[in-house]
Design an enzyme around this catalytic site. Structure first.
Site, PDB file in Angstrom:
ATOM      1  N   ASP A   1      -2.235  -1.676  13.692  1.00 47.00           N
ATOM      2  CA  ASP A   1      -2.216  -0.509  12.531  1.00 47.00           C
ATOM      3  C   ASP A   1      -2.096   0.661  12.892  1.00 47.00           C
ATOM      4  O   ASP A   1      -3.072   1.316  13.521  1.00 47.00           O
ATOM      5  CB  ASP A   1      -3.785  -0.909  11.953  1.00 47.00           C
ATOM      6  CG  ASP A   1      -3.719  -0.122  10.533  1.00 47.00           C
ATOM      7  OD1 ASP A   1      -2.918   0.782  10.493  1.00 47.00           O
ATOM      8  OD2 ASP A   1      -4.740  -0.213   9.907  1.00 47.00           O
TER       9      ASP A   1
ATOM     10  N   ASP B   1       0.964  -1.064   0.055  1.00 46.91           N
ATOM     11  CA  ASP B   1      -0.031  -0.265  -0.011  1.00 46.91           C
ATOM     12  C   ASP B   1       1.008   1.323   0.158  1.00 46.91           C
ATOM     13  O   ASP B   1       2.128   1.414   0.358  1.00 46.91           O
ATOM     14  CB  ASP B   1      -0.831  -0.121   1.399  1.00 46.91           C
ATOM     15  CG  ASP B   1      -1.613  -1.204   1.474  1.00 46.91           C
ATOM     16  OD1 ASP B   1      -2.037  -1.688   0.313  1.00 46.91           O
ATOM     17  OD2 ASP B   1      -1.814  -1.434   2.546  1.00 46.91           O
TER      18      ASP B   1
ATOM     19  N   LEU C   1      -1.885   3.626  11.651  1.00 46.28           N
ATOM     20  CA  LEU C   1      -2.983   4.882  11.071  1.00 46.28           C
ATOM     21  C   LEU C   1      -3.872   3.939  10.016  1.00 46.28           C
ATOM     22  O   LEU C   1      -3.375   3.770   8.926  1.00 46.28           O
ATOM     23  CB  LEU C   1      -2.306   5.735  10.345  1.00 46.28           C
ATOM     24  CG  LEU C   1      -2.915   7.146  10.802  1.00 46.28           C
ATOM     25  CD1 LEU C   1      -3.198   7.513  12.107  1.00 46.28           C
ATOM     26  CD2 LEU C   1      -2.240   8.243  10.050  1.00 46.28           C
ATOM     27  N   ASP C   2      -5.181   3.728  10.500  1.00 50.20           N
ATOM     28  CA  ASP C   2      -6.094   3.084   9.518  1.00 50.20           C
ATOM     29  C   ASP C   2      -6.750   3.991   8.922  1.00 50.20           C
ATOM     30  O   ASP C   2      -7.316   5.049   9.329  1.00 50.20           O
ATOM     31  CB  ASP C   2      -7.048   2.153  10.420  1.00 50.20           C
ATOM     32  CG  ASP C   2      -7.948   1.660   9.529  1.00 50.20           C
ATOM     33  OD1 ASP C   2      -7.619   0.651   8.825  1.00 50.20           O
ATOM     34  OD2 ASP C   2      -9.271   1.872   9.752  1.00 50.20           O
TER      35      ASP C   2
ATOM     36  N   GLU D   1      -6.237  -5.520  11.912  1.00 51.06           N
ATOM     37  CA  GLU D   1      -7.481  -4.737  11.814  1.00 51.06           C
ATOM     38  C   GLU D   1      -8.654  -5.593  12.128  1.00 51.06           C
ATOM     39  O   GLU D   1      -9.425  -5.435  13.008  1.00 51.06           O
ATOM     40  CB  GLU D   1      -7.824  -4.470  10.151  1.00 51.06           C
ATOM     41  CG  GLU D   1      -6.825  -3.238   9.982  1.00 51.06           C
ATOM     42  CD  GLU D   1      -6.859  -2.937   8.247  1.00 51.06           C
ATOM     43  OE1 GLU D   1      -6.384  -4.186   7.532  1.00 51.06           O
ATOM     44  OE2 GLU D   1      -6.366  -1.888   7.921  1.00 51.06           O
TER      45      GLU D   1
ATOM     46  N   GLU E   1       1.457  -3.141  10.912  1.00 49.24           N
ATOM     47  CA  GLU E   1       1.254  -3.396   9.639  1.00 49.24           C
ATOM     48  C   GLU E   1       2.138  -2.537   8.680  1.00 49.24           C
ATOM     49  O   GLU E   1       2.392  -2.956   7.353  1.00 49.24           O
ATOM     50  CB  GLU E   1      -0.059  -2.214   9.174  1.00 49.24           C
ATOM     51  CG  GLU E   1      -0.740  -2.453   7.818  1.00 49.24           C
ATOM     52  CD  GLU E   1      -1.916  -1.290   7.728  1.00 49.24           C
ATOM     53  OE1 GLU E   1      -2.964  -1.770   7.810  1.00 49.24           O
ATOM     54  OE2 GLU E   1      -1.493  -0.084   7.587  1.00 49.24           O
ATOM     55  N   GLU E   2       2.927  -1.635   9.088  1.00 50.98           N
ATOM     56  CA  GLU E   2       4.013  -0.926   8.495  1.00 50.98           C
ATOM     57  C   GLU E   2       5.138  -1.614   8.485  1.00 50.98           C
ATOM     58  O   GLU E   2       6.142  -1.102   7.802  1.00 50.98           O
ATOM     59  CB  GLU E   2       3.938   0.623   9.136  1.00 50.98           C
ATOM     60  CG  GLU E   2       2.745   1.335   8.824  1.00 50.98           C
ATOM     61  CD  GLU E   2       2.177   1.687   7.316  1.00 50.98           C
ATOM     62  OE1 GLU E   2       3.115   1.070   6.569  1.00 50.98           O
ATOM     63  OE2 GLU E   2       1.105   2.063   7.199  1.00 50.98           O
TER      64      GLU E   2
ATOM     65  N   ASP F   1       1.415   7.951   8.528  1.00 49.54           N
ATOM     66  CA  ASP F   1       1.557   6.371   9.010  1.00 49.54           C
ATOM     67  C   ASP F   1       2.946   6.058   9.678  1.00 49.54           C
ATOM     68  O   ASP F   1       2.825   5.622  10.618  1.00 49.54           O
ATOM     69  CB  ASP F   1       1.624   5.497   7.723  1.00 49.54           C
ATOM     70  CG  ASP F   1       0.088   5.648   6.977  1.00 49.54           C
ATOM     71  OD1 ASP F   1      -0.125   6.596   6.679  1.00 49.54           O
ATOM     72  OD2 ASP F   1      -0.418   4.417   6.555  1.00 49.54           O
TER      73      ASP F   1
HETATM   74  P1  AHG Z   1      -5.016   1.421   5.917  1.00 51.45           P
HETATM   75  O1  AHG Z   1      -5.012   2.996   5.506  1.00 51.45           O
HETATM   76  O2  AHG Z   1      -4.594   1.090   7.077  1.00 51.45           O
HETATM   77  O3  AHG Z   1      -4.047   0.953   4.874  1.00 51.45           O
HETATM   78  O4  AHG Z   1      -6.395   0.438   5.962  1.00 51.45           O
HETATM   79  C1  AHG Z   1      -7.347   1.134   4.979  1.00 51.45           C
HETATM   80  C2  AHG Z   1      -8.297   0.113   4.623  1.00 51.45           C
HETATM   81  C3  AHG Z   1      -9.432   0.189   5.678  1.00 51.45           C
HETATM   82  O5  AHG Z   1      -9.324   1.103   6.768  1.00 51.45           O
HETATM   83  C4  AHG Z   1     -10.555   0.518   4.743  1.00 51.45           C
HETATM   84  O6  AHG Z   1     -11.794  -0.062   5.163  1.00 51.45           O
HETATM   85  C5  AHG Z   1     -10.097   0.011   3.453  1.00 51.45           C
HETATM   86  O7  AHG Z   1      -8.838   0.065   3.453  1.00 51.45           O
HETATM   87  C6  AHG Z   1     -10.735   0.688   2.279  1.00 51.45           C
HETATM   88  O8  AHG Z   1     -10.410  -0.188   1.196  1.00 51.45           O
HETATM   89  P2  AHG Z   1     -11.144   0.302  -0.221  1.00 51.45           P
HETATM   90  O9  AHG Z   1     -10.558   1.709  -0.645  1.00 51.45           O
HETATM   91  O10 AHG Z   1     -10.762  -0.860  -1.081  1.00 51.45           O
HETATM   92  O11 AHG Z   1     -12.609   0.351  -0.166  1.00 51.45           O
HETATM   93 MN    MN Z   2      -5.788  -0.302   8.081  1.00 50.65          MN
HETATM   94 MN    MN Z   3      -2.641   1.428   8.296  1.00 50.85          MN
END
Ligand code: AHG
Ligand code: MN
Ligand code: MN
Length: 337
Positions: A115, A63, A117-118, A274, A92-93, A69
């Site tokens: 995680d 990602d 920063l989600d 998560e 996660e990082e 983050d």
């Molecule tokens: P993160 O920011 O920790 O990578 O998590 C993002 C996750 C979660 O929080 C969210 O519900 C989902 O990714 C969104 O994904 P889409 O954009 O594919 O819907």
């Molecule tokens: Mn997340």
């Molecule tokens: Mn995250």
């Protein structure tokens, strides 16, 4: 006037619930509270300083990483390292888990997963993000460094889990397996204060939360269930930050779904950082959490640190209903002659 109960006070008071508690878990929860305040400070001023934007690298699961983050990750690691209350963390990082050196001959019994920063894609547009965490008792011998097996435990083994939302207000919600409580940060005194006691999720609610943009990429049984939600005139809410979407559902009732898609055949969300912590919180509040194979999230034995899972989480009656849809529509069709 009601007496204010701070997070520290509450945690120390609750330590008495665990007859053989040594204070380590209490210390860990306090460390997480301190890290949350530091992250909160930075999130709040993110628009003012040059901390916004992409850091120019990808995390271990591919990602895009935002600068915040990394900041949140560093702060959590620092806070947990300084007190020596845990022997390892997995984030996660970070691709690998990190061993924490023993301090003052403390042989810590706990490991922490998080995680940092989600929902980080929301940072640049001033929408809520959060931190999710889980705490396990280590499996390996406490005289040596932590091992991978300490992290690859089922969610049923969690001793504590929770999250922090940096939203219109900053709220920390956690459980140690005896109910769920929420604390709101009072910026004027810099303390998390008990604001939501013994949280219970409604049996059902009027919200469903799913990335409807992927509708055509979902399996047919999931599409039928989503159609059903729409037929019932449920209200669709999707923030794109699981912690915020689940927080809404915890308080107002509903269901959050992240099924398998072509891009993410195993689901997108990480089991350790998560799905498990939020499943533990939601179950403790009376809700349910299963994957699209209809297995209880907390019963899944993780095989790797960054394993992904599909998830349906929320009000118990709605998760049961989703389960019934999947069972019904994934049955082989009878022969039509
Ligand atoms: P993160 O920011 O920790 O990578 O998590 C993002 C996750 C979660 O929080 C969210 O519900 C989902 O990714 C969104 O994904 P889409 O954009 O594919 O819907
Ligand atoms: Mn997340
Ligand atoms: Mn995250």
């Amino acid at each position: 006037m009601n007496r204010i109960v701070t997070l520290d006070e509450f945690i120390i008071h609750r330590q008495k619930d665990f007859p053989f508690a040594s204070g380590e878990l209490t210390g860990l929860l306090r460390d997480i509270g301190v890290a949350a305040k530091i992250v909160n400070r930075e999130v709040n001023k993110a628009g003012l300083i040059n901390i916004l934007g992409v850091a120019g690298e990808e995390n271990s699961t591919g990602d895009t990483v935002q600068k915040l983050d990394l900041f949140a990750n560093d702060k959590l690691i620092d806070c947990l390292k300084n007190s020596g209350e845990c022997c390892g963390i997995a984030s996660e990082e970070n691709e690998h888990y990190i061993e924490m050196p023993a301090l003052e001959s403390k042989n810590s019994k706990y490991v922490v997963v998080f995680d940092p920063l989600d929902g980080s894609s929301n940072i640049d547009v001033n929408v809520s993000v959060g931190t999710i965490f889980g705490i396990y008792r280590r499996k390996s011998d406490s005289s040596g460094p932590c091992q991978l097996e300490d992290f690859l435990q089922k969610g049923t083994e969690l001793v504590a889990a929770g999250y922090v939302i940096y939203g219109t207000s900053t709220i920390l919600v956690y459980t140690t397996g005896r109910g769920v409580n929420g604390f709101t940060l009072d910026p004027s005194i810099g303390e998390f204060c008990l604001s939501h006691k013994d949280i219970k999720i409604p049996e059902r609610g009027s919200y469903y939360s799913v990335n409807q943009g992927y509708y055509l990429k979902f399996d047919v049984e999931m599409r039928r269930y989503i159609d059903h939600c729409s037929d019932l005139n449920l209200r669709l809410r999707y923030i794109g930050s699981m912690v915020s979407d689940v927080h809404r559902i915890l308080f107002q009732g509903g269901i959050f779904l992240y099924p398998n898609t072509r891009k993410y055949p195993q689901g997108k969300l990480r089991l350790l950082y998560e799905c498990n912590p939020l499943a533990y919180v939601v179950e403790q509040a009376g809700g349910k959490a299963i994957n699209c194979q209809l297995n209880r999230i907390l019963d899944i034995k993780p095989k790797t640190l960054h394993e992904r899972q599909t998830i349906a989480i929320g009000s118990p009656a709605m998760v049961d209903e989703m389960k019934a849809f999947v069972e019904r529509y994934s049955m082989p069709m009878p022969f039509e002659g």
